[in-house]
Design a protein around this motif. Structure first.
Motif, short mmCIF file in Angstrom:
data_model
loop_
_atom_site.label_atom_id
_atom_site.label_comp_id
_atom_site.label_asym_id
_atom_site.label_seq_id
_atom_site.Cartn_x
_atom_site.Cartn_y
_atom_site.Cartn_z
N GLY A 52 0.80 -1.23 0.00
CA GLY A 52 0.00 0.00 0.00
C GLY A 52 0.82 1.27 0.00
N GLN A 53 2.02 1.21 -0.56
CA GLN A 53 2.83 2.43 -0.58
C GLN A 53 2.37 3.29 -1.76
OE1 GLN A 53 7.05 2.33 -1.23
NE2 GLN A 53 7.43 3.86 0.37
N GLN A 54 1.36 4.08 -1.52
CA GLN A 54 0.79 4.94 -2.55
C GLN A 54 -0.01 6.06 -1.92
OE1 GLN A 54 -2.94 5.18 -2.18
NE2 GLN A 54 -3.05 4.67 -4.34
N ALA A 55 -0.10 7.17 -2.59
CA ALA A 55 -0.92 8.30 -2.13
C ALA A 55 -1.54 8.96 -3.35
CB ALA A 55 -0.05 9.31 -1.39
N PHE A 56 -2.63 9.64 -3.14
CA PHE A 56 -3.27 10.33 -4.28
C PHE A 56 -3.81 11.67 -3.83
CE2 PHE A 56 -7.82 9.61 -3.35
CZ PHE A 56 -7.75 8.63 -2.37
N GLU A 57 -4.26 12.44 -4.80
CA GLU A 57 -4.88 13.72 -4.52
C GLU A 57 -6.16 13.84 -5.33
OE1 GLU A 57 -4.98 16.21 -2.60
OE2 GLU A 57 -3.44 15.36 -1.34
N GLY A 58 -6.94 14.83 -5.01
CA GLY A 58 -8.18 15.07 -5.76
C GLY A 58 -8.42 16.57 -5.80
N MET A 59 -8.51 17.11 -6.98
CA MET A 59 -8.79 18.53 -7.12
C MET A 59 -9.58 18.75 -8.40
SD MET A 59 -4.88 18.87 -7.56
CE MET A 59 -4.33 20.40 -8.11
N LYS A 60 -10.02 19.98 -8.64
CA LYS A 60 -10.86 20.19 -9.83
C LYS A 60 -10.43 21.40 -10.64
CE LYS A 60 -15.25 18.15 -8.31
NZ LYS A 60 -16.50 18.46 -7.57
N ALA A 61 -10.66 21.31 -11.96
CA ALA A 61 -10.55 22.47 -12.84
C ALA A 61 -11.97 22.85 -13.24
CB ALA A 61 -9.73 22.13 -14.07
N TYR A 62 -12.24 24.14 -13.17
CA TYR A 62 -13.59 24.65 -13.42
C TYR A 62 -13.58 25.53 -14.67
CZ TYR A 62 -13.95 23.46 -8.45
OH TYR A 62 -13.92 22.80 -7.25
N ARG A 63 -14.65 25.46 -15.45
CA ARG A 63 -14.75 26.34 -16.63
C ARG A 63 -15.47 27.62 -16.19
NH1 ARG A 63 -12.24 26.17 -21.48
NH2 ARG A 63 -12.94 24.10 -22.09
N GLY A 64 -14.78 28.75 -16.31
CA GLY A 64 -15.36 30.02 -15.91
C GLY A 64 -16.35 30.55 -16.93
N LYS A 65 -17.03 31.65 -16.55
CA LYS A 65 -18.10 32.13 -17.45
C LYS A 65 -17.55 32.76 -18.73
CE LYS A 65 -19.29 36.44 -14.96
NZ LYS A 65 -18.54 36.39 -13.71
N ASN A 66 -16.30 33.17 -18.70
CA ASN A 66 -15.70 33.68 -19.95
C ASN A 66 -14.89 32.59 -20.67
OD1 ASN A 66 -16.74 36.26 -19.42
ND2 ASN A 66 -15.05 36.62 -17.98
N GLY A 67 -15.12 31.36 -20.27
CA GLY A 67 -14.46 30.24 -20.95
C GLY A 67 -13.11 29.89 -20.37
N GLU A 68 -12.65 30.67 -19.37
CA GLU A 68 -11.32 30.41 -18.82
C GLU A 68 -11.28 29.13 -17.99
OE1 GLU A 68 -13.49 32.50 -17.60
OE2 GLU A 68 -13.28 32.73 -15.44
N ILE A 69 -10.08 28.55 -17.87
CA ILE A 69 -9.92 27.31 -17.09
C ILE A 69 -9.37 27.69 -15.72
CG2 ILE A 69 -8.87 25.02 -17.00
CD1 ILE A 69 -8.31 25.29 -20.01
N ARG A 70 -10.10 27.35 -14.68
CA ARG A 70 -9.79 27.79 -13.33
C ARG A 70 -9.38 26.60 -12.45
NH1 ARG A 70 -12.30 32.73 -12.68
NH2 ARG A 70 -12.51 32.46 -10.42
N ILE A 71 -8.22 26.67 -11.85
CA ILE A 71 -7.78 25.60 -10.93
C ILE A 71 -7.81 26.16 -9.52
CG2 ILE A 71 -5.89 24.07 -10.27
CD1 ILE A 71 -6.05 23.32 -12.88
#
Ligand code: PLP
Ligand code: COI
Length: 339
Positions: A52-71
């Motif tokens: 079990g030597q493992q780790a992970f993460e969870g995050m999101k990228a969001y599409r803004g109202k002007n089409g921009e990519i937001r992290i």
């Protein structure tokens, strides 16, 4: 635009186009590699598979109202992954490698970022595994870092509507001095019986109590717990829960919404006194809780009987999602735009 019903997207895996990988070998991290394969070719004696030597993460990228990519707050996810790596003696990924890998994985899969206004987002899953072969119980000498993405809707299908959860006492997700504060796979394997038990009893998630005394509230499946009373946001201070970045963000912005904050041990009996209760996390977003059933003691705590979230949870939800999706200003500098 892909032919997908974005507004009804489940929280599930949907094949992306590319993923990004990096190997640690001979004492150093290599260059990022782009792959279109969903599979990893891994040694049968890799420490991740056996110990079990493992780790992970969870995050999101969001599409803004002007089409921009937001992290949202990727540096916090980086810090947590670094802590997880140290916690189980893995080689942490350099910060710049982490950043480049997530930004690249998002950009390469841009067509899978759900449109603004659908409530869906692109989930980013960084994964760090011991890939080197060992048969004795010891840290690997080689590591693999992978970042893949997948478009997702909220973890709880109901969206921003109260869910019911249940207290479990006959299994724990972590030990008192265990790995609960790290995002390592073993905690999630240990949580499967509790999730099964609560689902079979008709509840959305297990509410875990502290594993030593079962006196205090820890967390809710894959999300942190909060309770609200007297205009105060109260959340457990415990060293066996995952330090949620969503929770940290709520605590940081609550004072600006006129809400007080307390992070402290929360005794189970206090459940009777809350006006609102909820779960928060990247996948869970903010999920109001309607009822908490105590499976052993046959008692139920009710927070919403009309199917509506409470006013303070709603205020927090609107502000947080407003910042993430770009409908509200981000006075905290939590968002990075990917060009
Ligand atoms: N608690 C657990 C056990 C989790 O898996 C998660 C998800 O990452 C959270 C809490 C919420 O953390 P975050 O808000 O950083 O996503
Ligand atoms: C997240 O919120 O990112 C999580 O890790 C939840 C996941 C384990 C389903």
């Amino acid at each position: 635009m892909e032919n997908i019903d974005w507004s009804n997207l489940p929280f599930g895996y949907h094949k992306p186009d590319y993923n990004v990988r990096c190997h640690f070998k001979n004492g150093k991290w290599g260059e990022l590699e782009i792959s279109s394969s969903e599979y990893l070719n891994i040694h049968q004696a890799a420490t991740a598979l056996h110990y079990g030597q493992q780790a992970f993460e969870g995050m999101k990228a969001y599409r803004g109202k002007n089409g921009e990519i937001r992290i949202f707050r990727w540096e916090e996810n980086y810090k947590r992954m670094e802590r997880s790596a140290h916690g189980i003696l893995m080689e942490p990924v350099p910060k710049q490698t982490f950043k480049d890998a997530i930004f690249k994985a998002v950009k390469l899969n841009e067509r899978w970022i759900p449109p603004h206004g659908t409530g869906a987002a692109l989930y980013i899953r960084p994964l760090l595994i011991g890939s080197g072969a060992e048969i004795g119980v010891k840290p690997a000498k080689e590591y693999l870092f992978v970042v893949f993405v997948t478009p997702v809707g909220p973890y709880f299908k109901a969206g921003f509507k109260p869910i019911d959860i249940a207290i479990v006492r006959d299994s724990d997700r972590t030990a008192p001095l265990g790995t609960g504060m790290y995002k390592v796979g073993g905690n999630y394997a240990a949580s499967l019986p509790g999730i099964k038990e609560t689902k079979e009893a008709g509840y959305a998630q297990p509410l875990y109590l502290d594993s030593k005394e079962k006196k205090y509230i820890d967390e809710i499946g894959a999300a942190n717990f909060f309770g609200i009373k007297n205009n105060t946001y109260i959340t457990p201070d415990s060293n066996s829960i995952l330090p949620s970045i969503t929770n940290k963000s709520i605590q940081e912005m609550a004072p600006d919404l006129g809400i007080k904050v307390e992070a402290r041990p929360v005794p189970v009996e206090e459940l009777e006194t809350f006006e609102e209760v909820g779960a928060c996390g990247t996948a869970a977003i903010i999920a109001p809780i309607g009822k908490i059933k105590d499976l052993d003691q046959d008692r139920t705590f009710t927070y919403s009987s009309d199917g509506k979230p409470g006013p303070i949870s709603t205020k927090i939800y609107n502000k947080l999602l407003g910042i993430q999706f770009g409908d509200e200003e981000d006075p905290y500098g939590w968002i990075d735009i990917i060009e």
